[in-house]
Design an enzyme around this catalytic site. Structure first.
Site, PDB file in Angstrom:
ATOM      1  N   SER A 136       1.429 -46.507  23.068  1.00 31.57           N
ATOM      2  CA  SER A 136       1.984 -47.083  24.287  1.00 31.57           C
ATOM      3  C   SER A 136       1.833 -46.020  25.365  1.00 31.57           C
ATOM      4  O   SER A 136       2.369 -44.923  25.232  1.00 31.57           O
ATOM      5  CB  SER A 136       3.459 -47.411  24.058  1.00 31.57           C
ATOM      6  OG  SER A 136       4.084 -47.792  25.261  1.00 31.57           O
ATOM      7  N   LYS A 162      -1.852 -49.795  24.441  1.00 33.95           N
ATOM      8  CA  LYS A 162      -0.918 -50.644  25.204  1.00 33.95           C
ATOM      9  C   LYS A 162      -0.604 -49.941  26.515  1.00 33.95           C
ATOM     10  O   LYS A 162      -0.240 -48.765  26.519  1.00 33.95           O
ATOM     11  CB  LYS A 162       0.342 -50.864  24.370  1.00 33.95           C
ATOM     12  CG  LYS A 162       1.578 -51.312  25.125  1.00 33.95           C
ATOM     13  CD  LYS A 162       2.708 -51.672  24.164  1.00 33.95           C
ATOM     14  CE  LYS A 162       4.049 -51.164  24.639  1.00 33.95           C
ATOM     15  NZ  LYS A 162       5.136 -51.442  23.677  1.00 33.95           N
ATOM     16  N   LYS A 164       1.685 -49.724  29.848  1.00 36.33           N
ATOM     17  CA  LYS A 164       2.890 -50.150  30.545  1.00 36.33           C
ATOM     18  C   LYS A 164       2.454 -50.642  31.917  1.00 36.33           C
ATOM     19  O   LYS A 164       1.554 -50.025  32.546  1.00 36.33           O
ATOM     20  CB  LYS A 164       3.856 -48.968  30.689  1.00 36.33           C
ATOM     21  CG  LYS A 164       4.490 -48.570  29.366  1.00 36.33           C
ATOM     22  CD  LYS A 164       5.438 -49.653  28.891  1.00 36.33           C
ATOM     23  CE  LYS A 164       6.249 -49.195  27.693  1.00 36.33           C
ATOM     24  NZ  LYS A 164       7.208 -50.224  27.239  1.00 36.33           N
ATOM     25  N   ASP A 189       2.565 -54.136  28.518  1.00 36.68           N
ATOM     26  CA  ASP A 189       4.017 -54.318  28.325  1.00 36.68           C
ATOM     27  C   ASP A 189       4.696 -54.160  29.681  1.00 36.68           C
ATOM     28  O   ASP A 189       4.665 -53.086  30.279  1.00 36.68           O
ATOM     29  CB  ASP A 189       4.542 -53.271  27.339  1.00 36.68           C
ATOM     30  CG  ASP A 189       6.019 -53.456  27.002  1.00 36.68           C
ATOM     31  OD1 ASP A 189       6.655 -54.377  27.557  1.00 36.68           O
ATOM     32  OD2 ASP A 189       6.541 -52.669  26.183  1.00 36.68           O
ATOM     33  N   GLU A 214       3.298 -58.219  26.651  1.00 33.62           N
ATOM     34  CA  GLU A 214       4.635 -58.009  26.070  1.00 33.62           C
ATOM     35  C   GLU A 214       5.729 -58.163  27.127  1.00 33.62           C
ATOM     36  O   GLU A 214       5.661 -57.544  28.193  1.00 33.62           O
ATOM     37  CB  GLU A 214       4.667 -56.606  25.440  1.00 33.62           C
ATOM     38  CG  GLU A 214       5.922 -56.281  24.661  1.00 33.62           C
ATOM     39  CD  GLU A 214       5.822 -54.912  23.968  1.00 33.62           C
ATOM     40  OE1 GLU A 214       4.690 -54.396  23.800  1.00 33.62           O
ATOM     41  OE2 GLU A 214       6.877 -54.363  23.614  1.00 33.62           O
ATOM     42  N   ASP A 239       9.716 -58.618  22.949  1.00 35.81           N
ATOM     43  CA  ASP A 239      10.371 -57.392  22.485  1.00 35.81           C
ATOM     44  C   ASP A 239      11.868 -57.549  22.777  1.00 35.81           C
ATOM     45  O   ASP A 239      12.634 -58.029  21.921  1.00 35.81           O
ATOM     46  CB  ASP A 239       9.740 -56.188  23.223  1.00 35.81           C
ATOM     47  CG  ASP A 239      10.410 -54.850  22.950  1.00 35.81           C
ATOM     48  OD1 ASP A 239      11.432 -54.808  22.255  1.00 35.81           O
ATOM     49  OD2 ASP A 239       9.924 -53.804  23.456  1.00 35.81           O
ATOM     50  N   LYS A 263      11.750 -53.967  16.548  1.00 32.41           N
ATOM     51  CA  LYS A 263      12.327 -52.612  16.640  1.00 32.41           C
ATOM     52  C   LYS A 263      13.603 -52.660  15.823  1.00 32.41           C
ATOM     53  O   LYS A 263      14.491 -53.475  16.106  1.00 32.41           O
ATOM     54  CB  LYS A 263      12.653 -52.253  18.086  1.00 32.41           C
ATOM     55  CG  LYS A 263      11.418 -51.963  18.929  1.00 32.41           C
ATOM     56  CD  LYS A 263      11.782 -51.645  20.354  1.00 32.41           C
ATOM     57  CE  LYS A 263      10.507 -51.348  21.149  1.00 32.41           C
ATOM     58  NZ  LYS A 263      10.777 -51.383  22.607  1.00 32.41           N
ATOM     59  N   GLY A 291       8.317 -48.900  19.181  1.00 30.35           N
ATOM     60  CA  GLY A 291       8.850 -47.536  19.172  1.00 30.35           C
ATOM     61  C   GLY A 291       9.830 -47.356  20.309  1.00 30.35           C
ATOM     62  O   GLY A 291       9.819 -48.115  21.282  1.00 30.35           O
TER      63      GLY A 291
HETATM   64  O1  OSB Z   1       9.270 -51.537  25.535  1.00 30.92           O
HETATM   65  O2  OSB Z   1       8.226 -50.808  23.843  1.00 30.92           O
HETATM   66  C1  OSB Z   1       8.977 -50.606  24.801  1.00 30.92           C
HETATM   67  C2  OSB Z   1       9.763 -46.857  24.982  1.00 30.92           C
HETATM   68  C3  OSB Z   1      11.088 -46.898  25.379  1.00 30.92           C
HETATM   69  C4  OSB Z   1      11.674 -48.117  25.641  1.00 30.92           C
HETATM   70  C5  OSB Z   1      10.956 -49.290  25.475  1.00 30.92           C
HETATM   71  C6  OSB Z   1       9.646 -49.271  25.044  1.00 30.92           C
HETATM   72  C7  OSB Z   1       9.034 -48.024  24.836  1.00 30.92           C
HETATM   73  C8  OSB Z   1       7.633 -47.874  24.466  1.00 30.92           C
HETATM   74  C9  OSB Z   1       7.237 -46.591  23.799  1.00 30.92           C
HETATM   75  O3  OSB Z   1       6.768 -48.678  24.726  1.00 30.92           O
HETATM   76  C10 OSB Z   1       6.964 -46.755  22.365  1.00 30.92           C
HETATM   77  C11 OSB Z   1       6.837 -45.412  21.696  1.00 30.92           C
HETATM   78  O4  OSB Z   1       5.759 -44.827  21.826  1.00 30.92           O
HETATM   79  O5  OSB Z   1       7.803 -44.964  21.042  1.00 30.92           O
HETATM   80 MG    MG Z   2       8.251 -53.291  24.831  1.00 35.22          MG
END
Ligand code: OSB
Ligand code: MG
Length: 376
Positions: A136, A162, A164, A189, A214, A239, A263, A291
């Protein structure tokens, strides 16, 4: 019976190796609640994934601390704990606070694996020897920096990128990435950054052949996501919206998504994570493990969970070094050139916790003791 003698709570502070930006803000370091269970000479660990601010979810490390100290911890110490799977019943009276519950429940599973002398992955029902990994990538200061970062992660072997995204960091970015890498497995995402007025805008991303989009809309929504999904070729992945098995069933039946991000903290622990996994599997919906910028403790638990059969898409579980200059487990989590993490076959989580390092990072601590047990 698992006799839990004490629950040690600590807050550790860890700076991130690289700042992480999402549509809801920038994270430069993490305040993390760790749970250590003491049971007849054994030590088990859990990590609370709640953030410093209630931006991803309504929990924070401080609400979780309060709940563990005043409600969940005492309940666990008073209960007859048969196994990790006993925890949802023990915690049932407390509404919400799923990340606080998960920190404790996952520590109990970590303990149960040690008592039963099996790998945690096997205890959870895992079958994979290796798990496929994606990354991510946060919002970057510039498109050039994003391109550089993607090149680095692809060179490291990661199987899915992925991105953001948020209004202003979306279509142009996808275009630039697709121009340079037409064939990579790519997703995005939004962490709930869009509204119904953006429907046409989001539908235009079908041209980028994304694996999924996402959580584009509200964090607590199914209905409007189902309206959006009807307009899209691309799969929606939920999510934030999925809190439990019933949410997964509702979202699948309403066609609000075609993929689910699991998660373990968001759904309240391993029991519910397995229930969501099974519900999705029965309906032919693939899942992957999300994550939350975990330390090695939460990461090792995510690896074990990702070994279940329906975790068929690459997850956001990646190498320790992407997050931390130095992790708190030994060995740290590494990813092969094929973009895979090997699922440990040792008893328990399969990674040693580095207590000295945790001591040095601890800024707050509290211990809850069991009442003296009457032995027959
Ligand atoms: O939406 O998946 C998410 C990190 C913190 C809060 C929300 C998210 C995320 C990530 C990072 O996308 C995932 C990771 O690399 O741990
Ligand atoms: Mg997410």
């Amino acid at each position: 019976m698992l006799n839990i003698d004490a629950i040690h709570m600590r807050e550790i502070n860890m700076p991130l190796a690289h700042p992480f930006e999402t549509s809801f803000g920038l994270t430069t370091g993490r305040r993390i609640l760790l749970i250590e269970l003491e049971s007849e000479g054994l030590t088990a660990w859990g990590e609370c994934v709640a953030g410093e601010h209630p931006y991803f979810s309504d929990e924070t490390i401080d609400t979780a601390w309060l709940m563990v100290e005043n409600e969940l911890g005492p309940s666990l110490l008073d209960a007859n704990v048969e196994r990790g799977g006993s925890c949802p019943d023990i915690f049932r009276q407390v509404r919400g606070h799923r990340m606080a519950k998960a920190a404790l429940e996952n520590a109990v599973w970590d303990l149960e694996a040690q008592v039963e002398k099996v790998p945690l992955a096997e205890l959870l029902g895992g079958i994979r020897a290796v798990i496929p990994c994606g990354v991510s990538i946060g919002i970057q200061p510039s498109p050039a920096q994003l391109m550089k970062k993607i090149a680095t992660e692809l060179a490291a072997g990661y199987q899915r990128i992925k991105l953001k995204c948020k209004p202003g960091w979306d279509t142009k970015i996808f275009e630039a990435v697709r121009n340079r890498w037409p064939d990579i497995t790519l997703s995005c995402d939004a962490n709930s950054a869009y509204r119904m007025k953006d429907l046409d805008h989001i539908a235009s991303w079908d041209q980028f052949n994304l694996l999924m989009i996402e959580q584009p809309l509200w964090y607590d929504d199914f209905y409007f996501h189902s309206m959006l999904q009807k307009r899209l070729e691309t799969a929606i992945c939920l999510d934030e919206s999925i809190r439990n098995r019933r949410d997964a069933l509702a979202a699948i039946d309403m066609e609000s998504c075609r993929i689910i991000n699991i998660k373990v903290g968001r759904v309240g622990g391993f029991s519910e994570a397995i229930a969501v996994h099974n519900a999705a599997e029965e309906r032919g919906i693939p899942v992957w493990c999300g994550g939350m910028l975990e330390t090695g403790i939460g990461r090792s638990h995510n690896i074990a969970l990702s070994s279940l059969p329906n975790f068929s898409l690459p997850g956001d579980v990646s190498a320790s070094s992407r997050y931390w200059a130095q992790d708190i487990i030994e060995p740290s989590v590494t990813v092969s050139a094929k973009g895979e993490i090997v699922v440990p076959t040792e008893i328990g989580r399969g990674f040693e916790v580095q207590r000295d390092r945790i001591e040095a990072l601890t800024v707050r601590r509290q211990t809850l003791h069991a009442k003296a047990r009457v032995t027959a």
